[in-house]
Design a protein around this motif. Structure first.
Motif, PDB file in Angstrom:
ATOM      1  N   THR A  78       0.821  -1.210   0.000  1.00 53.70           N
ATOM      2  CA  THR A  78       0.000   0.000   0.000  1.00 53.70           C
ATOM      3  C   THR A  78       0.857   1.263   0.000  1.00 53.70           C
ATOM      4  O   THR A  78       0.618   2.196  -0.776  1.00 53.70           O
ATOM      5  N   ALA A  82       1.228   3.833  -3.307  1.00 50.06           N
ATOM      6  CA  ALA A  82       0.812   5.237  -3.197  1.00 50.06           C
ATOM      7  C   ALA A  82       1.978   6.181  -3.472  1.00 50.06           C
ATOM      8  O   ALA A  82       1.815   7.217  -4.132  1.00 50.06           O
ATOM      9  N   GLN A 426      -5.856   6.484  -3.634  1.00 51.04           N
ATOM     10  CA  GLN A 426      -5.161   5.510  -2.797  1.00 51.04           C
ATOM     11  C   GLN A 426      -4.969   6.027  -1.375  1.00 51.04           C
ATOM     12  O   GLN A 426      -5.154   5.286  -0.406  1.00 51.04           O
ATOM     13  N   SER A 429      -8.181   5.694   0.343  1.00 49.01           N
ATOM     14  CA  SER A 429      -8.399   4.300   0.742  1.00 49.01           C
ATOM     15  C   SER A 429      -7.647   3.966   2.029  1.00 49.01           C
ATOM     16  O   SER A 429      -8.185   3.314   2.935  1.00 49.01           O
TER      17      SER A 429
END
Length: 475
Positions: A78, A82, A426, A429
């Motif tokens: 993640t 990003a 992102q 999220s």
């Protein structure tokens, strides 16, 4: 950047035709490009959520690892994804979209095989970082290839479907992951990427045409790239680890502070040099600014809905993970047809009606979940209608945000402009996951604990609608 590009960026009413060659691409040759690009994006989006179903299998496969160690299998991906999206978009615009796309797919596949072969958590985490770099390279390049392949009057439909493919893949990832992992083992959550990825490379080599490279001889902005990677990476890290006992509050604040300083430093640097990685003139367009703000709010709301669903199914209704995964499917199945219809509407009337109405529908789904489901399992009557509402809302909003973000970009900024929007989504999220864990992460969840999540979901959807009111993408 040329004077004509500056005018297109500055004017919200400028059309995409002004930024493209006078001879438009043919639709017949456009759809094969779309499918090649979409296959790769499907893999990336599916991979991002498939591993939610793999945690118990990973713990069994690495019995010496702690839950905190294994969390990095998700978190490292993640954070890296990003952090690298925007620099990857800049690379695609200046060094060729086909080239960057194929390199990204190849790296993603090599890293997927390395993940499946991992014999330690450290190896797996390192391979996941490589996967994230490949995913970040191919995502903005894929969108810009789709934009360049379609004539202007078909672009809204194509971009809506491109966004819907990613949304569908992310939603079906846990269900497919649970089935594959239960049948073949956790390694196949990664090996599954190989055949489709090889198909994308094979067809991409022959079908894709090189675009980008609009500034020959332009030096790469290494300083700007470094500032963005550190800035966004540190900011994402501070959010992802907000509830981790391994990080103190001072360390998290320090990481977040470093991230903000680097992002501000990037803005200052981009104003100083003549060829920055990201042309800040993009943000002079009011539509682009508001769409990206709406993307942040909707990204938070989408993640909160997605993760709250699994918490509710497992903690309140006591569904098994495979059954909970299956219960998630009906909403996402609506995304593709709704996105196709939405794209046609956007091509005639612009994206604003879809964004506003879709956000209100999505807020209505939050109201349904707040008021209707009880502690007694009743999927067909109490849950399915809310899922269908959310699927319609997501199908109207999520692809339309991607389409509106790139609708008035000059062709030389397709990839980086789209990458900024994807990176903001992102980050949204990441924030949404962190908020959901904060609100629902305690043991012994009760039905009332979900009220705050659904209220946040509803307020964020309404905020998205308000932010989309100034959006103007009509011709």
């Amino acid at each position: 950047m040329t004077d004509s590009d500056s005018k297109i960026i500055m004017s919200p009413s400028a059309s995409l035709e002004q930024a493209l060659p006078s001879i438009p691409p043919s639709t017949a040759s456009s759809w094969p490009v779309f499918w090649v690009a979409s296959v790769a994006v499907f893999l990336v989006s599916m991979d991002g959520t498939m591993l939610f179903a793999a945690f118990s299998a990973l713990r069994a496969g690495f019995p010496q690892a702690t839950a905190a160690d294994l969390s990095w299998v998700l978190n490292a991906y993640t954070v890296a994804y990003a952090a690298i999206l925007i620099p990857a978009g800049g690379l695609a615009d200046t060094h060729g979209r086909k080239k960057v796309f194929l390199v990204g797919v190849a790296l993603f596949l090599v890293a997927s095989v390395a993940c499946g072969l991992a014999v330690s958590v450290g190896w797996l985490v390192a391979a996941r970082v490589l996967q994230a770099i490949g995913a970040a390279l191919l995502t903005p390049a894929s969108l810009s290839l789709v934009l360049a392949a379609f004539p202007a009057n078909k672009r809204a439909v194509a971009v809506s479907l491109w966004g819907a493919v990613g949304g569908l893949a992310a939603a079906v990832g846990p269900s497919l992951g649970a089935f594959v992992i239960a049948s073949l083992g956790w390694q196949w959550a990664f090996y599954l990427n190989v055949p489709m990825g090889l198909l994308a490379i094979w067809r991409g080599i022959t079908l894709l045409k090189e675009t980008g490279q609009s500034t020959e001889g332009r030096p790469l902005d290494w300083v700007g790239m470094g500032l963005l990677i550190i800035g966004i990476g540190a900011l994402a890290l501070s959010i992802v680890q907000a509830e981790s006992p391994a990080w103190s509050r001072h360390e998290l604040l320090g990481a977040g502070g470093i991230g903000l300083v680097c992002i501000l430093g990037f803005v200052a640097w981009a104003r100083m040099i003549t060829a920055p990685l990201v042309d800040l003139g993009l943000f002079s367009n009011a539509t682009y600014r508001y769409v990206n703000l709406a993307t942040l709010s909707f990204g938070i709301a989408f993640s909160m809905m997605f993760f709250a669903f699994f918490f509710y199914m497992k903690s309140i209704w006591h569904y098994s993970l495979p059954l909970a995964d299956l219960g998630m499917v009906p909403g996402p199945l609506l995304v593709i047809p709704v996105a196709a219809i939405s794209g046609r509407i956007a091509s005639r009337y612009g994206h604003r009606p879809l964004l506003v109405v879709g956000s209100l529908v999505y807020a209505g789904s939050a109201m349904w979940f707040l008021q209707v489901p009880s502690t007694t399992p009743a999927y067909l009557t109490d849950w399915l209608p809310g899922m269908l509402f959310s699927g319609i809302g997501v199908g109207m909003v999520l692809p339309s945000l991607s389409g509106a973000a790139v609708s008035h970009l000059p062709s030389s900024h397709y990839a980086v402009g789209g990458a900024i929007n994807q990176a903001i989504r992102q980050i949204g999220s990441v924030i949404g996951v962190a908020l959901t864990v904060l609100l629902l992460g305690s043991a012994g969840l009760q039905r009332a604990d979900f009220d705050a999540v659904y209220l946040c979901h509803m307020c964020l959807a309404l905020l998205t609608a308000a932010l989309c009111l100034p959006v103007n993408t009509s011709a």
